[in-house]
Design an enzyme around this catalytic site. Structure first.
Site, PDB file in Angstrom:
ATOM      1  CG  ASN A   1      -0.219  -0.097   2.534  1.00 40.47           C
ATOM      2  OD1 ASN A   1       0.950   0.286   2.639  1.00 40.47           O
ATOM      3  ND2 ASN A   1      -0.880  -0.588   3.562  1.00 40.47           N
TER       4      ASN A   1
ATOM      5  CG  ASP B   1      -7.980  -5.610   2.019  1.00 44.57           C
ATOM      6  OD1 ASP B   1      -8.267  -5.899   3.183  1.00 44.57           O
ATOM      7  OD2 ASP B   1      -6.967  -4.961   1.701  1.00 44.57           O
TER       8      ASP B   1
END
Length: 339
Positions: free
Chosen positions: A22, A216
């Site tokens: 991320n 997610d």
């Protein structure tokens, strides 16, 4: 040892790259879920094809609660171990463990544990569920425990499907007045994705891991909007795959906050699928994701309280609180058993 017994264990490993992470450098929870599902699909498909008859592909129908025990980082090697632990006549349970290895120091840590359920679908007819070859159990108790897990997940899947058919209101238009911060409507997020060939199995329906990654991502956006901080996936309650999503469908993934404790957020994620050429729209997947907020040193931060508006939001908040209390009790019980 027979062929179907040797096919019941699988080990994979892969180094984590920058595109797996991320924006703050932790490996994306969705990518870990995708690796878990791929390992389960491989071992399940191998096992079910270790018999004569039609060739088949293991289709994911449910993922039990998945704990994210420790974060994984770029440069670490993910070791994924998948083992078939129970087989009914038409379904099988695969338990998966993920370990992160620092190849510079040799240090290893268990980062994830999950249990997944698959059914083998014939390659000739996707709607035909094949029989599952038996597996060898260590003893009768192991088989009996597996049977109890099978019955429990079967019942829960049916209950969840009935509970999640409600229509989720679309997010506000940009021209609408802004929602008040810390409300459900403020952070609710939706992602729309056209299913392409690279998303699909040999049956031309979506890989479960692809769907979980999208879920997610949306849950992470909801959590980040609510906290305005770095957030990470802490756990995922059971993911139920109600219906297959075919190639060419448009999937709408919607996430909304349902419950907030002092240190965590529960986000309900619903996946709806529809054809581009037909009016049919249906609920395909549902799950609850839990996230935590972190500071710059990856230490947990308090989560802003959720402002409840209306009876439906209060009902979902109360249900989320009940799940939070139950999961907390389960974690404490598991910790006591290990001591």
């Amino acid at each position: 040892m027979s062929a179907h017994e040797t096919a019941s264990l699988l080990q994979l490993c892969r180094i984590m790259r920058p595109d797996d992470a991320n924006i703050v450098g932790n490996v994306h929870g969705g990518n870990i879920l995708k690796m878990i599902e791929e390992a389960g699909c491989i071992v399940g498909t191998r096992h079910c094809n270790a018999q004569n008859g039609d060739r088949c592909m293991a289709a994911l129908v449910r993922v039990e609660k998945t704990e994210f025990l420790f974060p994984m980082f770029i440069g670490e090697v993910a070791h994924v171990t998948a083992e078939i632990t129970y087989a009914s006549q038409h379904s099988l349970e695969v338990q998966v463990k993920v370990t992160a290895e620092n190849i510079l120091t040799g240090a290893k840590k268990l980062t994830n544990k999950a249990a997944l359920w698959y059914v083998p679908c014939s390659l000739k007819n996707v709607n035909k569920v094949m029989k599952v070859p038996p597996i060898k159990y260590a003893d009768q108790e192991q088989e009996e425990q597996g049977r109890k897990r099978y019955e429990a997940q079967k019942l829960e899947r049916m209950e969840t499907k009935a509970r999640t058919e409600e229509v989720v209101p679309p997010p506000s238009n940009p021209e609408d007045p802004p929602k008040e911060q810390y409300t459900v409507g403020y952070s609710q997020s939706t992602l729309i994705h056209l299913v392409g060939p690279s998303d699909c199995t040999l049956h031309h329906y979506v890989h479960g891991g692809v769907t979980m990654k999208l879920m997610d991502e949306v849950a992470g956006i909801v959590a980040a909007r609510h906290c305005n901080t770095n957030i990470v996936t802490a756990s995922v309650d059971a993911i139920n795959f109600h219906r297959k999503i075919n190639k060419g469908c448009v999937v709408t993934v919607t996430g909304r906050l349902t419950f907030v404790s002092n240190k965590s957020m529960e986000i309900e994620v619903l996946v709806d699928a529809s054809s581009l050429v037909e009016p049919d729209k249906y609920r395909a997947v549902s799950a609850f994701f839990s996230f935590i907020s972190l500071d710059k040193d990856n230490k947990p931060l308090p989560v802003p309280p959720l402002k409840i508006e209306g009876e439906d939001e209060q009902r979902r908040f109360d249900e989320g609180n009940a799940r939070y209390i139950l999961n907390k009790a389960k974690r404490l019980a598991a910790k006591e058993r290990q001591q």
